[in-house]
Design a protein around this motif. Sequence first.
Motif, mmCIF file in Angstrom:
data_model
loop_
_atom_site.group_PDB
_atom_site.id
_atom_site.type_symbol
_atom_site.label_atom_id
_atom_site.label_comp_id
_atom_site.label_asym_id
_atom_site.label_seq_id
_atom_site.Cartn_x
_atom_site.Cartn_y
_atom_site.Cartn_z
ATOM 1 N N ALA A 11 -18.566 108.319 3.647
ATOM 2 C CA ALA A 11 -18.756 109.207 4.791
ATOM 3 C C ALA A 11 -18.289 110.616 4.473
ATOM 4 N N ASN A 12 -17.361 110.747 3.543
ATOM 5 C CA ASN A 12 -16.920 112.069 3.097
ATOM 6 C C ASN A 12 -16.575 111.973 1.618
ATOM 7 N N CYS A 13 -16.071 113.056 1.082
ATOM 8 C CA CYS A 13 -15.845 113.094 -0.361
ATOM 9 C C CYS A 13 -14.396 112.854 -0.749
ATOM 10 N N THR A 14 -13.670 112.138 0.054
ATOM 11 C CA THR A 14 -12.305 111.778 -0.304
ATOM 12 C C THR A 14 -12.346 110.503 -1.142
ATOM 13 N N PRO A 15 -11.924 110.545 -2.380
ATOM 14 C CA PRO A 15 -12.098 109.384 -3.254
ATOM 15 C C PRO A 15 -11.077 108.281 -2.965
ATOM 16 N N PRO A 16 -11.508 107.050 -2.915
ATOM 17 C CA PRO A 16 -10.550 105.954 -2.828
ATOM 18 C C PRO A 16 -9.857 105.760 -4.177
ATOM 19 N N ALA A 17 -8.732 105.159 -4.169
ATOM 20 C CA ALA A 17 -7.971 104.958 -5.408
ATOM 21 C C ALA A 17 -8.744 104.120 -6.414
ATOM 22 N N SER A 18 -9.661 103.302 -5.930
ATOM 23 C CA SER A 18 -10.397 102.410 -6.822
ATOM 24 C C SER A 18 -11.732 102.991 -7.271
ATOM 25 N N SER A 19 -11.997 104.261 -6.972
ATOM 26 C CA SER A 19 -13.275 104.850 -7.363
ATOM 27 C C SER A 19 -13.477 104.738 -8.874
ATOM 28 N N PRO A 20 -14.653 104.291 -9.311
ATOM 29 C CA PRO A 20 -14.893 104.180 -10.753
ATOM 30 C C PRO A 20 -15.169 105.524 -11.413
ATOM 31 N N PHE A 21 -15.394 106.567 -10.615
ATOM 32 C CA PHE A 21 -15.608 107.890 -11.188
ATOM 33 C C PHE A 21 -14.258 108.496 -11.541
ATOM 34 N N SER A 22 -14.091 108.867 -12.803
ATOM 35 C CA SER A 22 -12.785 109.324 -13.265
ATOM 36 C C SER A 22 -12.947 110.365 -14.363
ATOM 37 N N VAL A 23 -11.934 111.221 -14.503
ATOM 38 C CA VAL A 23 -11.944 112.219 -15.567
ATOM 39 C C VAL A 23 -11.755 111.577 -16.937
ATOM 40 N N ASP A 24 -11.487 110.268 -16.971
ATOM 41 C CA ASP A 24 -11.340 109.583 -18.253
ATOM 42 C C ASP A 24 -12.660 109.481 -19.003
ATOM 43 N N GLY A 25 -13.786 109.537 -18.272
ATOM 44 C CA GLY A 25 -15.094 109.441 -18.907
ATOM 45 C C GLY A 25 -16.190 109.464 -17.873
ATOM 46 N N PRO A 26 -17.377 109.997 -18.229
ATOM 47 C CA PRO A 26 -18.463 110.065 -17.248
ATOM 48 C C PRO A 26 -19.046 108.689 -16.950
ATOM 49 N N LEU A 27 -19.545 108.531 -15.740
ATOM 50 C CA LEU A 27 -20.204 107.307 -15.308
ATOM 51 C C LEU A 27 -21.587 107.678 -14.796
ATOM 52 N N TYR A 28 -22.611 107.020 -15.330
ATOM 53 C CA TYR A 28 -23.981 107.342 -14.949
ATOM 54 C C TYR A 28 -24.526 106.257 -14.025
ATOM 55 N N VAL A 29 -25.161 106.705 -12.954
ATOM 56 C CA VAL A 29 -25.696 105.797 -11.947
ATOM 57 C C VAL A 29 -27.129 106.195 -11.643
ATOM 58 N N PRO A 30 -27.906 105.267 -11.050
ATOM 59 C CA PRO A 30 -29.294 105.610 -10.713
ATOM 60 C C PRO A 30 -29.351 106.670 -9.618
ATOM 61 N N MET A 31 -30.434 107.433 -9.637
ATOM 62 C CA MET A 31 -30.646 108.373 -8.548
ATOM 63 C C MET A 31 -30.928 107.574 -7.276
ATOM 64 N N PRO A 32 -30.313 107.935 -6.139
ATOM 65 C CA PRO A 32 -30.548 107.199 -4.890
ATOM 66 C C PRO A 32 -32.033 107.082 -4.578
ATOM 67 N N ASN A 33 -32.445 105.865 -4.210
ATOM 68 C CA ASN A 33 -33.865 105.613 -3.983
ATOM 69 C C ASN A 33 -34.440 106.451 -2.856
ATOM 70 N N THR A 34 -33.638 106.703 -1.850
ATOM 71 C CA THR A 34 -34.143 107.417 -0.671
ATOM 72 C C THR A 34 -33.921 108.918 -0.755
ATOM 73 N N PHE A 35 -33.375 109.381 -1.879
ATOM 74 C CA PHE A 35 -32.974 110.776 -1.940
ATOM 75 C C PHE A 35 -34.144 111.728 -1.740
ATOM 76 N N TRP A 36 -35.273 111.424 -2.387
ATOM 77 C CA TRP A 36 -36.405 112.339 -2.309
ATOM 78 C C TRP A 36 -37.353 112.001 -1.167
ATOM 79 N N ASP A 37 -36.956 111.058 -0.333
ATOM 80 C CA ASP A 37 -37.775 110.780 0.850
ATOM 81 C C ASP A 37 -37.662 111.903 1.870
ATOM 82 N N ARG A 38 -36.621 112.678 1.750
ATOM 83 C CA ARG A 38 -36.398 113.760 2.705
ATOM 84 C C ARG A 38 -37.220 114.979 2.289
ATOM 85 N N THR A 39 -38.067 115.447 3.152
ATOM 86 C CA THR A 39 -38.906 116.594 2.838
ATOM 87 C C THR A 39 -38.207 117.882 3.244
#
Length: 728
Positions: free
Chosen positions: A408-436
Amino acid sequence: MFTFPRSARLRPIAAFILTFPVFTVQVDAQEASAGSVVTLDTIHVEGRSQEGGAASGYKAETVQATGPWGTRAIQDTPYSISVVPSALIENTLATSVEDVFRANPFTQLNWPATRNGQTYVFVRGLSVSNKTVDGLRMNSYEVDAIENKERVEILNGLSGFLYGQADPGGSVNYVLKRPTSKAFADLTVANPGGSSGYFHADFGGPIDSGKRFAYRINAVAQAGETEVDMQHRKRQLLSAAFDWRLSERAILQLDYEHSYAKTDGVPPTWAFPAGIDHPSAPDTKKLWSQPWTFTRAEHNKTGARLNWDINDSLSFRAAASYSNLHDHFLTYNIASVAGNGHYTPFVSAYYPIKYKALSTYAFFDGKFSTGSVKHLLTFGYYGNQIDGYSQPNISQVCMDPLGTFGYANCTPPASSPFSVDGPLYVPMPNTFWDRTGGPWYKSSNQTNNNYVLGDEIKLTDQWSILAGVNYANIKAKNYDATGKLSGAYDKSRASPTVSVVYKPVQQVTTYLTYMEGLEQGQIVGTGYTNTGSVLSPLVSKQYEAGVKATVGASLLTLAVYRIEKPNQYSNNVLPVPTFVQDGQQVSQGVELGVTGKITDRLTAVGGVTFMNNEVKRSNDPLVVGKRPQAAADKMAKLYLEYDVPGSNGLVLNGAVNYTGDFAANARNTEILPSVVTLDLGARYTMSVRGQQFTSRLYVTNVTGKNYWMSPSFTGAPRTITYSLSASF
């Protein structure tokens, strides 16, 4: 067609060096010119530029970044200006404006071009984004190709009299390559880093036997992976310049440019909340965003210029340029990094934006005398208009590890897999480009009209005065998605300048200069109580004293300056802040520069800057007396080039670049460290049956230093570039 596997990089290098010699052009001395030079006597269409070439130690004799004053001798120009000629650009294998700014001794990079196509810098501790091409103001969002430019001229400090409203830190003028009096063709193939391929053709000459018509064509194609893993760059350029000598006293110049640039895998911005310091800079060879992020820009531009010496005492010059930019980008931000190094990515999909820019000028220059005092009076008009077009929606979302809209916001939980230790690549959200984005609408209009009067007064052979006034009118309008006017501003003000120039001997010029400048008030974006407002223009003042001396084959420069700039910023009031104009920032310092031949075989281009930048007044008492955010107060850069004796064409080159530490935030609670990077290179030129062939190798950031370029961006990784060129 230019991409080859990273694992096979050495094979094409060896193959090109052994089988495809590259080239550079020899130019007759009588063809030396910085393009078409306008004088009050005659107009010359000359051959390829020798001024600023390697043989002269890259020392320019003239400069064009002086607006109404026209082309001037750089030594007698009472401003601090550095010139980067095309020969230096070629010999350091620079393929972008970012490469030029990284090496220039008076510019501090703070925004990478791969982010959204633009490059922003600090000059004299102040942010600079305004630019001109052959003296015509361009949209700051334009993506500038470097291959069709004869030189890059960087003016340090205010330019209010010269160009009207502008950033107080300085301005950048790009000089286009012009047609030549002799036919030539240069071809270059290169690897500009990573597994990317590159091709550049530069050719031109007279069209008719009488040499009244001449042309110049530049074409560039680049594609492939950069030095950053999974980052791809594609770029195209086609430019054409035509000169028509109407008479011995008049010349008409036309030019056209089409460019396209796309980067997949843009670098992220990094944001650290109060109390969380930056970690050591992450590995800059890794992509810390997502491979599906991108920036794309398509640019078309046309221009025309007329230079006419009406008689021996009166001349006229006029020019116009129209550009159309279509920009689109999907960016990635590393927001709110927690103390444990975890963060939540924040993705922004900016729907396509368009900018249409028209820039014009028209000046008369007249010579006359009042007794023993000689005058060169200049008067005329300079102006530009920029219209912006948008689509109403921008998608901004926080991402969870699966690539869906989870947080809901950009406050990271302690368990977030995104970390400065290394990049994490994920798929582009499927609905992202549905918005015109919705239908296009005109979102903004900015107009800058300037009425200029200036006089160069020559009192004696040693003393002269340059004085002038620019009466500027600034207009700005904002529109909402329904076409309704949401904010407007219309105000005029005069910006004066005066310079006193004294030449104790022919080789030495001293000067004192005062200039005022207008900076357009902020057009307030979303998220503020005064969203849509256009704030009043800011009036800055600059005092500068300098010395320029030609010593042997080198130009030595010294400038001491003080800039007083009003501030504008968010007041950070919660829950909704207001964007305000309040307080003052003072930038003062000393600049030392050298360009030219130190010996017959050794060339030096560099400079040192010492600054004392300070916020004098603010509504935040914890900011008063502090350094401005992100601006280093010391810089030193030195490029050296050595012609190896007895080698028959081998030249060694390289640079040491130092940028001092800088504040990570406005209150200076964190200081990011200084950085030193090393560049090394070489080129070899040989002649085969009267033709010259040149191979070049240049490595930037040789040690692979990871560092923070600014509080939001990391610097460039080690980049190995090489080229093979030939001229005919």
